[in-house]
Design a protein around this motif. Structure first.
Motif, PDB file in Angstrom:
ATOM      1  N   VAL A 244      27.248  64.823  46.322  1.00  0.00           N
ATOM      2  CA  VAL A 244      27.733  63.792  45.389  1.00  0.00           C
ATOM      3  C   VAL A 244      29.205  63.495  45.677  1.00  0.00           C
ATOM      4  O   VAL A 244      29.644  62.341  45.673  1.00  0.00           O
ATOM      5  CB  VAL A 244      27.523  64.247  43.920  1.00  0.00           C
ATOM      6  N   LEU A 248      29.698  59.739  46.496  1.00  0.00           N
ATOM      7  CA  LEU A 248      30.290  58.971  45.384  1.00  0.00           C
ATOM      8  C   LEU A 248      31.788  59.227  45.192  1.00  0.00           C
ATOM      9  O   LEU A 248      32.429  58.583  44.357  1.00  0.00           O
ATOM     10  CB  LEU A 248      29.551  59.295  44.075  1.00  0.00           C
ATOM     11  N   GLU A 249      32.278  60.186  45.933  1.00  0.00           N
ATOM     12  CA  GLU A 249      33.700  60.556  45.834  1.00  0.00           C
ATOM     13  C   GLU A 249      34.101  60.925  44.409  1.00  0.00           C
ATOM     14  O   GLU A 249      35.127  60.468  43.887  1.00  0.00           O
ATOM     15  CB  GLU A 249      34.586  59.423  46.382  1.00  0.00           C
ATOM     16  N   LYS A 264      17.971  55.607  40.642  1.00  0.00           N
ATOM     17  CA  LYS A 264      19.417  55.796  40.871  1.00  0.00           C
ATOM     18  C   LYS A 264      19.891  57.092  40.222  1.00  0.00           C
ATOM     19  O   LYS A 264      19.428  57.458  39.142  1.00  0.00           O
ATOM     20  CB  LYS A 264      20.218  54.655  40.221  1.00  0.00           C
ATOM     21  N   LYS A 274      29.392  55.812  38.497  1.00  0.00           N
ATOM     22  CA  LYS A 274      29.164  55.674  39.941  1.00  0.00           C
ATOM     23  C   LYS A 274      27.722  56.047  40.225  1.00  0.00           C
ATOM     24  O   LYS A 274      27.216  57.024  39.663  1.00  0.00           O
ATOM     25  CB  LYS A 274      30.093  56.601  40.705  1.00  0.00           C
ATOM     26  N   CYS A 276      24.268  56.274  43.132  1.00  0.00           N
ATOM     27  CA  CYS A 276      23.698  56.207  44.482  1.00  0.00           C
ATOM     28  C   CYS A 276      22.183  56.289  44.346  1.00  0.00           C
ATOM     29  O   CYS A 276      21.665  56.536  43.252  1.00  0.00           O
ATOM     30  CB  CYS A 276      24.228  57.345  45.360  1.00  0.00           C
TER      31      CYS A 276
END
Ligand code: SF4
Ligand code: SF4
Ligand code: SF4
Length: 363
Positions: A244, A248-249, A264, A274, A276
């Motif tokens: 993650v 997603l930083e 998601k 955020k 992904c």
């Protein structure tokens, strides 16, 4: 896969017969004729009976493999034996249906199990979606329906930690989905063995609820309320967090909330969201989840999840008298239409994946 190959793949040949697996298996504590050590030994000696009911005892909690000094992947070994049993004509659902008949009452649905009623609801308490689980637990404890509740807290960031809640504060702290496995059944067994309080509620994943039902017959004097959570798959926290962070930083350990919705994986953190694709996280999925076929916690008194409901609501499947009692605790409940087909569709998808993975293991 031949038995020989399965033994190699799952490292059963490394077994030292130390018995750590059996000593740590919550099922074996009650089903005294079930022993992972003995099954491993029998396999090595070539004496496995695929029609032995015991190969369906395992609930895939992985406590044995985590504590095995020889790194034997016992849960996958059991799934492999089941794959062989299916090939030999054993019916996968027979054990679930048997337990459904003991504990539940209502209309049988081949995809989502026994249903007395299915609704979409939102309580007045803030929770993951409609706050249903938190509301039932706080009201149930306040009214004395149960004295303890086994729930999952966040610890050390977003790591899931099963605990025995003794009061409302403990319950409130457990709000929100963690998307990880935590040994709730182990906590339940400890609470039972400790004695004293006999009315207990437990919130668990479908695999945990299966394990609970298997051992419940051994403690008939304990009044148990089981709340199952919808589950498609779960993740290993140690693996999920770095992935993650890379994609997603964000640091999962600092997230306010995480949710899985319509394919998601969403992290809510410091006022931002955020997301992904869940698929991008597949290398962090728990091994046993790939074979698992139960999405809606078919054996729970009441099952709860977000699928099938609009945002802010939870889908609730009531499956027994106890489920009705729990649901009856929800005052000021806002209701809306539930999309049953959406729940059925995901339940089918999970079952299809599980059966395909099992077939691969058995081919
Ligand atoms: S813990 Fe591992 S080594 Fe020990 S008996 Fe079980 S499978 Fe064998
Ligand atoms: S995975 Fe869990 S239930 Fe299965 S044998 Fe291991 S400890 Fe027991
Ligand atoms: S997918 Fe199945 S095995 Fe995995 S955590 Fe969910 S219920 Fe348990």
């Amino acid at each position: 896969m031949e038995l020989e190959e399965l033994i190699q793949e799952t490292k059963v040949y490394n077994c030292l017969e130390c018995g750590e697996c059996t000593a740590n298996c919550p099922i074996a504590w009650f089903e005294t004729d079930y022993s992972p050590r003995v099954i491993a030994k029998r396999a090595l000696e070539g004496f496995i009976d695929l029609r032995d009911e015991k190969i369906w005892s395992c609930m895939s909690c992985q406590l044995c493999s985590e504590r095995c000094p020889s790194k034997v992947d016992y849960p996958t070994f059991m799934w492999g034996l089941r794959a062989e049993a299916l090939k030999a004509g054993v019916e996968e659902e027979a054990y679930i249906r048997e337990l459904e008949q003991v504990f539940l009452t209502g209309e049988g649905d081949k995809d989502i199990g026994i249903v007395k009623e299915i609704v979409a609801g939102k309580s007045t308490i803030k929770g993951q979606d409609g706050g249903i689980v938190t509301s039932m637990l706080t009201a149930g404890m306040e009214k004395g329906l149960f004295e303890r509740a086994i729930v999952v807290h966040r610890q050390d960031g977003f790591r899931a930690q099963a605990i025995v809640a003794e009061n409302e504060d403990d319950i409130i702290k457990a709000r929100g989905s963690k998307y990880q496995f935590s040994p709730t059944v182990e906590r339940l067994v400890e609470a039972i063995l400790e004695g004293g309080k006999k009315r207990i509620a437990i919130v668990a994943l479908p695999c945990g609820i299966y394990g609970i039902r298997r051992i419940q017959r051994f403690y008939p004097d304990v009044e148990l309320y089981t709340i199952g959570l919808f589950c498609f798959e779960n993740f290993y926290y140690e693996m999920l967090r770095p992935i993650v962070s890379e994609i997603l930083e964000v640091d999962l350990g600092r997230a306010d909330k995480i949710e899985v919705k319509r394919g998601k994986f969403v992290v809510h953190i410091a006022g931002e969201s955020k997301a992904c694709e869940v698929k991008e996280l597949e290398s962090a999925v728990r091994g046993s989840c790939l074979f698992c076929t139960d999405f809606t916690a078919r054996l729970a008194d009441i099952s709860v999840g977000s699928v099938g409901s609009p945002d802010g609501y939870s889908t609730v499947i009531i499956r027994s008298k106890k489920g009705e009692e729990l649901f009856g605790l929800l005052k000021d409940l806002a209701r809306t239409k539930v999309d049953r087909e959406e729940v059925v569709e995901l339940a089918r998808l999970k079952k299809k994946r599980g059966m395909e993975e099992l077939k691969k293991l058995g081919s």
